[in-house]
Each structure stands twice: as C-alpha cells, then as structure tokens.
Design a protein around this motif. Structure first.
Motif, mmCIF file in Angstrom:
data_model
loop_
_atom_site.group_PDB
_atom_site.id
_atom_site.type_symbol
_atom_site.label_atom_id
_atom_site.label_comp_id
_atom_site.label_asym_id
_atom_site.label_seq_id
_atom_site.Cartn_x
_atom_site.Cartn_y
_atom_site.Cartn_z
ATOM 1 N N GLY A 128 0.819 -1.203 0.000
ATOM 2 C CA GLY A 128 0.000 0.000 0.000
ATOM 3 C C GLY A 128 0.850 1.249 0.000
ATOM 4 N N MET A 129 0.543 2.146 -0.963
ATOM 5 C CA MET A 129 1.257 3.415 -1.060
ATOM 6 C C MET A 129 0.228 4.544 -1.165
ATOM 7 S SD MET A 129 4.637 2.341 -3.295
ATOM 8 C CE MET A 129 3.777 1.852 -4.779
ATOM 9 N N SER A 130 0.688 5.732 -1.499
ATOM 10 C CA SER A 130 -0.192 6.903 -1.439
ATOM 11 C C SER A 130 -1.489 6.711 -2.208
ATOM 12 C CB SER A 130 0.546 8.133 -1.973
ATOM 13 O OG SER A 130 1.583 8.529 -1.098
ATOM 14 N N ASN A 131 -1.431 6.029 -3.338
ATOM 15 C CA ASN A 131 -2.606 5.910 -4.198
ATOM 16 C C ASN A 131 -3.605 4.859 -3.738
ATOM 17 O OD1 ASN A 131 -3.969 6.631 -6.768
ATOM 18 N ND2 ASN A 131 -3.569 4.492 -7.284
ATOM 19 N N ASP A 132 -3.136 3.888 -2.942
ATOM 20 C CA ASP A 132 -3.997 2.714 -2.697
ATOM 21 C C ASP A 132 -3.942 2.193 -1.267
ATOM 22 O OD1 ASP A 132 -1.466 1.485 -2.634
ATOM 23 O OD2 ASP A 132 -1.619 0.791 -4.705
ATOM 24 N N PHE A 133 -3.436 3.012 -0.339
ATOM 25 C CA PHE A 133 -3.171 2.473 1.008
ATOM 26 C C PHE A 133 -4.428 2.053 1.737
ATOM 27 C CE2 PHE A 133 -3.730 6.993 1.788
ATOM 28 C CZ PHE A 133 -4.422 7.058 2.989
ATOM 29 N N GLU A 134 -5.555 2.698 1.463
ATOM 30 C CA GLU A 134 -6.780 2.328 2.177
ATOM 31 C C GLU A 134 -7.220 0.908 1.816
ATOM 32 O OE1 GLU A 134 -9.212 6.453 2.271
ATOM 33 O OE2 GLU A 134 -7.967 6.020 0.522
ATOM 34 N N ILE A 135 -7.102 0.555 0.536
ATOM 35 C CA ILE A 135 -7.441 -0.806 0.116
ATOM 36 C C ILE A 135 -6.481 -1.796 0.774
ATOM 37 C CG2 ILE A 135 -7.780 -2.342 -1.849
ATOM 38 C CD1 ILE A 135 -9.726 0.019 -1.772
ATOM 39 N N ALA A 136 -5.192 -1.439 0.815
ATOM 40 C CA ALA A 136 -4.202 -2.315 1.440
ATOM 41 C C ALA A 136 -4.512 -2.537 2.919
ATOM 42 C CB ALA A 136 -2.798 -1.727 1.266
ATOM 43 N N VAL A 137 -4.894 -1.475 3.613
ATOM 44 C CA VAL A 137 -5.251 -1.599 5.038
ATOM 45 C C VAL A 137 -6.453 -2.526 5.191
ATOM 46 C CG1 VAL A 137 -6.161 -0.360 7.042
ATOM 47 C CG2 VAL A 137 -4.238 0.598 5.752
ATOM 48 N N GLU A 138 -7.451 -2.356 4.340
ATOM 49 C CA GLU A 138 -8.636 -3.212 4.421
ATOM 50 C C GLU A 138 -8.279 -4.676 4.190
ATOM 51 O OE1 GLU A 138 -11.510 -1.713 1.663
ATOM 52 O OE2 GLU A 138 -11.694 0.216 2.689
ATOM 53 N N GLU A 139 -7.224 -4.930 3.421
ATOM 54 C CA GLU A 139 -6.815 -6.306 3.104
ATOM 55 C C GLU A 139 -5.726 -6.836 4.036
ATOM 56 O OE1 GLU A 139 -8.236 -8.445 1.209
ATOM 57 O OE2 GLU A 139 -9.752 -7.041 0.463
ATOM 58 N N GLY A 140 -5.365 -6.059 5.061
ATOM 59 C CA GLY A 140 -4.484 -6.613 6.088
ATOM 60 C C GLY A 140 -3.084 -6.047 6.175
ATOM 61 N N ALA A 141 -2.786 -4.967 5.460
ATOM 62 C CA ALA A 141 -1.443 -4.375 5.539
ATOM 63 C C ALA A 141 -1.087 -4.044 6.984
ATOM 64 C CB ALA A 141 -1.359 -3.105 4.687
ATOM 65 N N THR A 142 0.133 -4.363 7.363
ATOM 66 C CA THR A 142 0.638 -3.936 8.673
ATOM 67 C C THR A 142 1.682 -2.832 8.535
ATOM 68 O OG1 THR A 142 2.348 -5.658 8.720
ATOM 69 C CG2 THR A 142 0.204 -6.206 9.696
ATOM 70 N N TRP A 143 2.226 -2.660 7.335
ATOM 71 C CA TRP A 143 3.126 -1.545 7.014
ATOM 72 C C TRP A 143 2.668 -0.941 5.692
ATOM 73 C CZ3 TRP A 143 7.011 0.282 10.146
ATOM 74 C CH2 TRP A 143 7.379 -0.546 11.222
ATOM 75 N N ILE A 144 2.442 0.377 5.688
ATOM 76 C CA ILE A 144 2.131 1.075 4.449
ATOM 77 C C ILE A 144 3.210 2.127 4.216
ATOM 78 C CG2 ILE A 144 -0.349 0.621 4.488
ATOM 79 C CD1 ILE A 144 -0.791 3.374 5.694
ATOM 80 N N ARG A 145 3.501 2.402 2.936
ATOM 81 C CA ARG A 145 4.619 3.261 2.567
ATOM 82 C C ARG A 145 4.076 4.520 1.907
ATOM 83 N NH1 ARG A 145 5.253 -1.905 0.629
ATOM 84 N NH2 ARG A 145 5.086 -1.245 -1.555
#
Length: 230
Positions: A205-222
């Motif tokens: 997950g990065m600036s453009n898509d971090f919310e989707i990454a968080v919803e899918e379980g990201a523990t680190w976003i960049r």
C-alpha cells in the motif's frame, strides 16, 4: 512542523482510521513508513516530529546525507524499501533497521554474509511480484514456498513479512486482488509451516492505494507524496 504537513498527517490518519473501521481492525495494527526519497532533510525531520519515526528510502546514495545528519537521533528508524543491489548491501546493513525488498537468492546470500560479519540479524520482507508486471521486482508467488524453505538456513536473516507493489490504478479498488493475494500467500505459508515460524507482517500500500491495502491486512504502508509531499 509546518501547517501543510500537519494537515496531510491529519488527513492520512483519518483515512487509515476509516479503513480500519471498515475492516474491523485496530489503528495500532498499521505502521506508517514516511517515504522521504524525494524530500529534504528538513521535511524528513518534520515528518519524524509529526509522529512518523519510520523513514523509508530507496537508495543509499539518496539517503546518505539525511542518515548522516540524523544518525545521533533515537527517534528515527530507517527502512530500506527499494531494489537492493548486492554490491550495496554493505552500505545498507548496520544503517537500515529493516530491508523490505529481499527478492532473490543471491541477495539473501550477501545479506547473510554481511550480517554475520557485523554480528547482527537483519529483519527482511520477501518481495513478491503478485501482479506479474515485467517492470516490477519480486519473486513469482509460486516461488515463495521453496524460497522460504531455503531461507531457514540463513541464521542472520529473519523473515518478518511479505512485500508487494500493486499497479498504479486510477481506481484504487482495482488493486484489491493484489493485496488480498499477498495476505493469502502469507496465510498459506504460515499454515504449511513454510518458514518454520509464523510470518507476521504485510508491507503493501502506497499513497494511491493504502486504504485498500489496510482493508486487506497491511501492517506496514509506505506513504510518500500524500504525507510528506514531493
């Protein structure tokens, strides 16, 4: 801290909190790396003092001046998030706390050798090219089990998670299958005991898509442009 960075941080925090609420997660489960490769030392310090001690850089050459200026500070943790050439391992180890881009065996061998020389264990994320884009680095998903098995012999490497980059999409929702697949790869590896101990983290997950990454379980976003600017 100037007003624009405070406003950016407030917006990022609100969006992370909302994504956590939608997916039944706690905000504390999501760590933010402030990607500072395109900003000044002063802007990097602002981010640290705004409550983002985890700083991410892609190249030692670009990070060197900032690292040297900040090395006496105890409130900053450096993450190497770019493609790591084997001949640059000597510059990265001992300076960066974590490597997010372990993507091939030759790099593992060099990390193991240099870490042993330094008497340290280096936490690493195994990078996977889930999307299959030719422009992206990373193992193919099917290569993960054998790679993890080989890494069990490297006592100076600690695999703490998996990392991937999604394609840049106008509609961030289209990145969801990539992030979901990385989570499933981690869960499958853990279920089969592929590494010998549970792999906890997902760096995605990065600036453009971090919310989707968080919803899918990201523990680190960049987060770069959306947090610290360009």
């Amino acid at each position: 801290m100037n007003r624009s960075l405070r406003e950016a941080a407030d917006e990022v925090e609100r969006r992370i909190a909302d994504a956590c609420a939608r997916s039944g997660r706690r905000r504390e489960e999501v760590n933010v790396i402030a990607v500072t490769k395109y900003v000044s030392l002063e802007r990097t310090i602002e981010a640290i003092e705004a409550g983002y001690p985890n700083v991410g850089e892609n190249r030692w050459q670009d990070a060197k001046e900032k690292w040297e200026a900040l090395q006496g500070r105890t409130d900053v943790v450096w993450h190497f998030i770019g493609h790591l050439q084997t001949n640059k391992v000597k510059d990265v180890l001992g300076r960066f706390a974590t490597v997010h881009s372990l993507d091939r065996w030759s790099l593992a061998e060099e990390l193991q050798k240099k870490a042993k020389q330094l008497g340290i264990v280096v936490p690493c994320f195994v990078q996977l090219n889930v999307s299959g884009e030719q422009t992206k680095y990373g193992l193919a998903p099917g290569e993960l089990p054998a790679f993890l098995s080989k890494l069990t012999a490297c006592d100076a490497i600690d695999v703490v998670g998996l990392m991937t980059m999604a394609p840049h999409e106008e509609d961030p929702e289209r990145t969801r299958p990539v992030f979901k697949a990385l989570r499933e790869l981690r869960d499958e590896a853990n279920a089969k005991g592929a590494y010998g101990k549970p792999i906890e983290h997902l760096s995605m997950g990065m600036s453009n898509d971090f919310e989707i990454a968080v919803e899918e379980g990201a523990t680190w976003i960049r987060l770069g442009s959306i947090l610290v600017g360009k």
